[in-house]
Design an enzyme around this catalytic site. Structure first.
Site, PDB file in Angstrom:
ATOM      1  N   HIS A 279       9.280   0.785   3.073  1.00 48.60           N
ATOM      2  CA  HIS A 279      10.077   1.005   4.158  1.00 48.60           C
ATOM      3  C   HIS A 279      11.038  -0.425   4.184  1.00 48.60           C
ATOM      4  CE1 HIS A 279       7.741  -2.226   6.338  1.00 48.60           C
ATOM      5  NE2 HIS A 279       6.942  -1.334   5.994  1.00 48.60           N
TER       6      HIS A 279
ATOM      7  N   HIS B 237       9.591  -3.767   3.246  1.00 47.14           N
ATOM      8  CA  HIS B 237       9.098  -4.056   1.748  1.00 47.14           C
ATOM      9  C   HIS B 237      10.307  -4.044   0.803  1.00 47.14           C
ATOM     10  CE1 HIS B 237       5.687  -1.211   2.930  1.00 47.14           C
ATOM     11  NE2 HIS B 237       5.164  -2.268   2.593  1.00 47.14           N
TER      12      HIS B 237
ATOM     13  N   SER C 235       6.966  -0.799   9.926  1.00 47.54           N
ATOM     14  CA  SER C 235       5.673  -0.718   9.329  1.00 47.54           C
ATOM     15  C   SER C 235       5.243   0.737   8.734  1.00 47.54           C
ATOM     16  CB  SER C 235       4.545  -1.072  10.577  1.00 47.54           C
ATOM     17  OG  SER C 235       3.216  -0.369  10.208  1.00 47.54           O
TER      18      SER C 235
ATOM     19  N   GLY D 240       5.746 -10.379   3.948  1.00 46.22           N
ATOM     20  CA  GLY D 240       6.411 -10.221   5.254  1.00 46.22           C
ATOM     21  C   GLY D 240       5.632 -10.899   6.331  1.00 46.22           C
TER      22      GLY D 240
ATOM     23  N   LYS E 135       5.492 -10.157   9.111  1.00 50.65           N
ATOM     24  CA  LYS E 135       4.932  -9.311  10.300  1.00 50.65           C
ATOM     25  C   LYS E 135       3.448  -9.542  10.209  1.00 50.65           C
ATOM     26  CE  LYS E 135       3.537  -5.445  10.512  1.00 50.65           C
ATOM     27  NZ  LYS E 135       2.878  -3.992  10.508  1.00 50.65           N
ATOM     28  N   ASP E 136       2.780  -9.523   9.159  1.00 49.79           N
ATOM     29  CA  ASP E 136       1.164  -9.893   8.885  1.00 49.79           C
ATOM     30  C   ASP E 136       0.958 -11.337   8.769  1.00 49.79           C
ATOM     31  OD1 ASP E 136       0.296  -6.664   8.567  1.00 49.79           O
ATOM     32  OD2 ASP E 136       1.676  -7.084   6.905  1.00 49.79           O
TER      33      ASP E 136
ATOM     34  N   MET F 140       1.118  -1.373   0.114  1.00 48.09           N
ATOM     35  CA  MET F 140      -0.151   0.138  -0.117  1.00 48.09           C
ATOM     36  C   MET F 140       0.973   1.052  -0.115  1.00 48.09           C
ATOM     37  SD  MET F 140      -3.411  -0.940   2.368  1.00 48.09           S
ATOM     38  CE  MET F 140      -2.782  -0.887   3.670  1.00 48.09           C
ATOM     39  N   GLY F 141       2.146   0.998  -0.512  1.00 43.50           N
ATOM     40  CA  GLY F 141       2.980   2.089  -0.549  1.00 43.50           C
ATOM     41  C   GLY F 141       3.789   2.650   0.706  1.00 43.50           C
TER      42      GLY F 141
ATOM     43  N   GLN G 183      -2.136 -12.664   7.673  1.00 44.15           N
ATOM     44  CA  GLN G 183      -2.597 -12.077   6.419  1.00 44.15           C
ATOM     45  C   GLN G 183      -1.926 -13.215   5.477  1.00 44.15           C
ATOM     46  OE1 GLN G 183      -2.459  -7.977   4.550  1.00 44.15           O
ATOM     47  NE2 GLN G 183      -0.419  -8.684   3.998  1.00 44.15           N
TER      48      GLN G 183
HETATM   49  O1  PAF Z   1      -0.075  -6.031   3.376  1.00 44.29           O
HETATM   50  C1  PAF Z   1      -0.549  -4.882   2.632  1.00 44.29           C
HETATM   51  O2  PAF Z   1       0.243  -3.802   2.651  1.00 44.29           O
HETATM   52  C2  PAF Z   1      -2.011  -5.126   2.009  1.00 44.29           C
HETATM   53  O3  PAF Z   1      -2.801  -5.559   3.048  1.00 44.29           O
HETATM   54  C3  PAF Z   1      -1.869  -5.759   0.861  1.00 44.29           C
HETATM   55  C4  PAF Z   1      -1.277  -7.396   0.973  1.00 44.29           C
HETATM   56  C5  PAF Z   1      -0.817  -4.979  -0.164  1.00 44.29           C
HETATM   57  C6  PAF Z   1      -3.150  -6.032   0.168  1.00 44.29           C
HETATM   58  O4  PAF Z   1      -3.784  -4.729   0.105  1.00 44.29           O
END
Ligand code: PAF
Length: 289
Positions: free
Chosen positions: A38, A41, A189, A151, A153-154, A34-35, A157
């Site tokens: 850091h 990423h 984050s 990552g 961290k999530d 989501m931009g 997810q």
């Molecule tokens: O982890 C994220 O930044 C978001 O949940 C993702 C995977 C880009 C989905 O929008």
């Protein structure tokens, strides 16, 4: 060395481009973001650069994964800075669609992660993971990556994305990457940009809680209730911090462990700090027995 980096905003153009690469048998590495990029990423982008021939980063603040009272409107969007970082790592394409191109008006179909999407973070963020899965599924359809990098961290997810790929026969390899931390232990984050220096120090209590639980388990403590109390007291005693949850979960199912830690597992944490905005932070760590 800086590379050219193509910015693609049209979903159909992105789909055509990745189709061309696939026809030429070029492997595609993909990092959905989501931009507000850091080091976390960047570690995913560097790994993709090593592993695949083409590297695509998506930058899309996905409205579907934000609740009504969450930070969608204020989510940081330092696009020029992100672009510079992508160029430095040698990313080939940034996919940067608008919300109305990504979710056209007649848009109806969503992905449901079901039971697991309602647990842990899903409890306080209803619909969040279905929003994530829907966006990631669309991104996978457009980009058709050979490998996608996420990552740890999530952690929830990541687990749900693996579940989606398995259930829906999506052939993309999901590559988990370790959490990257600040020098004080705070997990990197994009939401850390909401914190001042003092809050960043206090927020490192999540990492201290994980490290202290890991040390206690090494010494032979195995009662989840006691270990939970240890984590909770370390987090709630840090100024301004309020724990939302701490769960010990089985690595294979992501379901909660019973009274004892009997197998390698993961400690999942969520907490809040500050007002205006009230920042929600998550972290997790491996618990080895
Ligand atoms: O982890 C994220 O930044 C978001 O949940 C993702 C995977 C880009 C989905 O929008």
């Amino acid at each position: 060395m800086e590379n050219a980096c193509l910015i693609v905003s049209s979903p159909s153009k992105m789909q055509r481009l990745s189709k061309q690469w696939t026809l030429k048998k070029q492997t595609i590495g993909f990092i959905p973001t989501m931009g507000c990029l850091h080091e976390g990423h960047l570690s995913l982008m560097r790994q993709a650069r090593k592993q695949t021939q083409k590297v695509v980063v998506s930058i899309f603040v996905n409205p579907l994964q934000f609740g009504r009272n969450e930070d969608f409107k204020i989510y940081p969007k330092p696009f020029e800075q992100d672009l510079q970082l992508c160029k430095e790592v040698g990313v080939d394409v940034i996919f940067h669609p608008t919300v109305s191109d990504f979710y056209p008006r007649q848009f109806q179909t969503t992905i449901d992660g079901n039971a697991l999407a309602k647990k842990y973070c899903g409890r306080s963020r209803p619909g969040h993971f279905n929003g994530v899965l829907t966006a990631v599924h669309i991104l996978f359809e457009l980009i058709r990556p050979s490998s996608a990098f996420f990552g740890e961290k999530d952690f929830q997810q990541l687990f749900l994305i693996k579940q989606m790929c398995r259930d829906l026969w999506i052939p993309t390899e999901i590559v988990p990457m370790p959490i990257i931390r600040e020098s004080n232990g705070l997990a990197m984050s994009s939401r850390n940009t909401y914190l001042n220096a003092e809050q960043k120090e206090n927020a490192a209590c999540l990492f201290h809680a994980i490290s202290s639980v890991q040390a206690a388990v090494k010494k032979g403590y195995a009662k989840t209730a006691e270990l939970h109390a240890l984590a909770a007291s370390l987090i709630n005693h840090a100024p301004g911090m309020e724990m939302e949850y701490a769960h010990f979960v089985d690595l294979k199912t992501l379901l909660p462990l019973g009274d004892n830690i009997h197998t390698s597992s993961r400690l999942l944490l969520a907490a809040h700090i500050g007002e205006n905005p009230r920042v929600r932070l998550i972290d997790n760590g491996h618990i080895a027995v």
